[in-house]
Design a protein around this motif. Sequence first.
Motif, PDB file in Angstrom:
ATOM      1  N   MET A 130      -4.042  -3.109  -3.699  1.00  0.00           N
ATOM      2  CA  MET A 130      -3.461  -3.828  -2.563  1.00  0.00           C
ATOM      3  C   MET A 130      -2.328  -4.742  -3.022  1.00  0.00           C
ATOM      4  SD  MET A 130      -6.607  -4.767   0.028  1.00  0.00           S
ATOM      5  CE  MET A 130      -7.707  -5.462  -1.203  1.00  0.00           C
ATOM      6  N   LYS A 131      -2.530  -5.385  -4.175  1.00  0.00           N
ATOM      7  CA  LYS A 131      -1.462  -6.229  -4.718  1.00  0.00           C
ATOM      8  C   LYS A 131      -0.216  -5.398  -5.011  1.00  0.00           C
ATOM      9  CE  LYS A 131      -4.456  -9.603  -7.068  1.00  0.00           C
ATOM     10  NZ  LYS A 131      -4.879 -10.104  -8.407  1.00  0.00           N
ATOM     11  N   SER A 132      -0.443  -4.228  -5.626  1.00  0.00           N
ATOM     12  CA  SER A 132       0.683  -3.365  -5.986  1.00  0.00           C
ATOM     13  C   SER A 132       1.433  -2.886  -4.750  1.00  0.00           C
ATOM     14  CB  SER A 132       0.197  -2.159  -6.795  1.00  0.00           C
ATOM     15  OG  SER A 132      -0.341  -2.565  -8.027  1.00  0.00           O
ATOM     16  N   GLU A 133       0.674  -2.551  -3.690  1.00  0.00           N
ATOM     17  CA  GLU A 133       1.313  -2.101  -2.450  1.00  0.00           C
ATOM     18  C   GLU A 133       2.152  -3.219  -1.832  1.00  0.00           C
ATOM     19  OE1 GLU A 133      -1.827  -0.701   0.004  1.00  0.00           O
ATOM     20  OE2 GLU A 133      -2.117   1.159  -1.141  1.00  0.00           O
ATOM     21  N   MET A 137       6.232  -3.121  -1.407  1.00  0.00           N
ATOM     22  CA  MET A 137       6.867  -3.309  -0.106  1.00  0.00           C
ATOM     23  C   MET A 137       7.860  -4.475  -0.152  1.00  0.00           C
ATOM     24  SD  MET A 137       5.073  -4.185   3.545  1.00  0.00           S
ATOM     25  CE  MET A 137       4.553  -5.794   2.938  1.00  0.00           C
ATOM     26  N   ALA A 138       7.429  -5.593  -0.745  1.00  0.00           N
ATOM     27  CA  ALA A 138       8.305  -6.764  -0.820  1.00  0.00           C
ATOM     28  C   ALA A 138       9.547  -6.473  -1.668  1.00  0.00           C
ATOM     29  CB  ALA A 138       7.535  -7.953  -1.392  1.00  0.00           C
ATOM     30  N   SER A 139       9.346  -5.740  -2.771  1.00  0.00           N
ATOM     31  CA  SER A 139      10.468  -5.421  -3.647  1.00  0.00           C
ATOM     32  C   SER A 139      11.488  -4.537  -2.944  1.00  0.00           C
ATOM     33  CB  SER A 139       9.961  -4.740  -4.917  1.00  0.00           C
ATOM     34  OG  SER A 139       9.083  -5.596  -5.619  1.00  0.00           O
ATOM     35  N   HIS A 140      10.981  -3.548  -2.191  1.00  0.00           N
ATOM     36  CA  HIS A 140      11.891  -2.680  -1.437  1.00  0.00           C
ATOM     37  C   HIS A 140      12.703  -3.492  -0.442  1.00  0.00           C
ATOM     38  CE1 HIS A 140      11.363   1.474  -2.595  1.00  0.00           C
ATOM     39  NE2 HIS A 140      10.054   1.300  -2.689  1.00  0.00           N
ATOM     40  N   ILE A 186      13.237  -6.871  -9.694  1.00  0.00           N
ATOM     41  CA  ILE A 186      12.831  -6.030  -8.571  1.00  0.00           C
ATOM     42  C   ILE A 186      12.659  -4.585  -9.020  1.00  0.00           C
ATOM     43  CG2 ILE A 186      13.646  -5.041  -6.393  1.00  0.00           C
ATOM     44  CD1 ILE A 186      14.935  -7.822  -5.836  1.00  0.00           C
ATOM     45  N   ASN A 187      13.596  -4.089  -9.821  1.00  0.00           N
ATOM     46  CA  ASN A 187      13.485  -2.711 -10.317  1.00  0.00           C
ATOM     47  C   ASN A 187      12.253  -2.532 -11.200  1.00  0.00           C
ATOM     48  OD1 ASN A 187      15.795  -1.793  -8.995  1.00  0.00           O
ATOM     49  ND2 ASN A 187      17.133  -2.312 -10.697  1.00  0.00           N
ATOM     50  N   ASP A 188      11.953  -3.544 -12.012  1.00  0.00           N
ATOM     51  CA  ASP A 188      10.746  -3.478 -12.853  1.00  0.00           C
ATOM     52  C   ASP A 188       9.489  -3.451 -12.002  1.00  0.00           C
ATOM     53  OD1 ASP A 188      12.173  -3.411 -15.194  1.00  0.00           O
ATOM     54  OD2 ASP A 188      11.856  -5.514 -15.716  1.00  0.00           O
ATOM     55  N   LEU A 189       9.456  -4.282 -10.958  1.00  0.00           N
ATOM     56  CA  LEU A 189       8.292  -4.314 -10.071  1.00  0.00           C
ATOM     57  C   LEU A 189       8.102  -2.978  -9.363  1.00  0.00           C
ATOM     58  CD1 LEU A 189       8.732  -7.863  -8.497  1.00  0.00           C
ATOM     59  CD2 LEU A 189       6.879  -7.153 -10.006  1.00  0.00           C
ATOM     60  N   LEU A 190       9.214  -2.368  -8.948  1.00  0.00           N
ATOM     61  CA  LEU A 190       9.119  -1.063  -8.288  1.00  0.00           C
ATOM     62  C   LEU A 190       8.636   0.007  -9.254  1.00  0.00           C
ATOM     63  CD1 LEU A 190      12.335  -1.153  -6.079  1.00  0.00           C
ATOM     64  CD2 LEU A 190       9.971  -1.156  -5.289  1.00  0.00           C
ATOM     65  N   ASP A 191       9.101  -0.051 -10.498  1.00  0.00           N
ATOM     66  CA  ASP A 191       8.643   0.915 -11.512  1.00  0.00           C
ATOM     67  C   ASP A 191       7.144   0.777 -11.750  1.00  0.00           C
ATOM     68  OD1 ASP A 191      11.024   2.193 -11.903  1.00  0.00           O
ATOM     69  OD2 ASP A 191      11.594   1.077 -13.694  1.00  0.00           O
ATOM     70  N   ILE A 192       6.679  -0.471 -11.897  1.00  0.00           N
ATOM     71  CA  ILE A 192       5.247  -0.699 -12.118  1.00  0.00           C
ATOM     72  C   ILE A 192       4.429  -0.167 -10.940  1.00  0.00           C
ATOM     73  CG2 ILE A 192       3.518  -2.544 -12.090  1.00  0.00           C
ATOM     74  CD1 ILE A 192       4.480  -2.108 -14.825  1.00  0.00           C
TER      75      ILE A 192
END
Length: 354
Positions: A130-133, A137-140, A186-192
């Motif tokens: 849930m945290k990752s989702e 979403m926030a990063s996008h 942001i790109n790192d968060l999306l990759d993770i």
Amino acid sequence: MADALIDPHILLDQIPTGVIVTDAEWRIRYANESVVRSVGQAREAIVGEHLLLIASSYCRAETTGELLRLATQLTQRPPKESVVRRLPFHTAARRKFIRVQVQPYQPAPGVSGFVFLFRDATPEGEVDEMKSEFVSMASHEMRTPMTSIKGSLELLLGGYAGELPAEASELLGISLTAVDRLVRLINDLLDISKIESGKMDLKLDRIEIGECIGKSMRSLRALAEAHRVSIRSERTENLPRVMGDRDRLEQVITNLLSNALKYTPPESEVSILARSENNAVRVTVRDQGPGIPPDQLEKVFDRFCQLAGAKKGSGLGLTICRALVEQHGGRIWVESELGRGSQFHFEIPAEPSG
């Protein structure tokens, strides 16, 4: 009357944690009742079989393939220390997470093997999911406005609105640096998020690792000059090709090199070596920085890890490196000595000859 001794196997059969003991050849020598129930076979059918045979039978209906992939990696490159992973385990009938711990043992000379502990980690896995989702979403949502702000700042600094006062240019330059850092985060968060959700698809091709190293070095030339540090590359002759995603392997190499540049003092050198090692290609990045304390070596690949004295960053770069290397069926580790720098190694299986 003295208390009767209790057979430890009886106790292990009472606990919910699954326990498997293998020998050095990965033949199962013991499995407790929890494992027997999960696998759905008689204990006599499990004991004596190869770990991968039992794992492939158990994972037949599993959709993510993470547990079988981990077992395969372990048998190909036996661990020398404890390994802990939390893995998704999804079938049509259930969706859960499993925590796996693998511990080498050697109770006596000439006797060795591995102990596996399995336990249900579904509640914590679901919370992390849930945290990752949410992070994804926030990063996008943040990436689009950040890209727009970055473009506008670059236009202003390029003279789009006319010549700017020196003070305004300096402030805009500071803002652009901060936006660049946010875009990288942001790109790192999306990759993770992609990696942890299993949505990071690799575009595999036969590639020369030396070409990836060369491109990464060229992309970091300006950073190396800014730090007054040189990068030296070495590679052995007849280096085998690997099956890999060129962009993602370049991302791993670039991350390791940029970290090395940050910690290496001016007028020093960072080196990168590629060589063949046991049917794999090993890449080593060596810096001349302050080194990593022994008690922190195991933490460097953890998410958001900021070691004492670490340079500012997202704390995700090395986590992404580990995930990408492991997705290629490889492994990554670090060796370091205080005052004598660090060496980051990763190995990718070589393309089979013939």
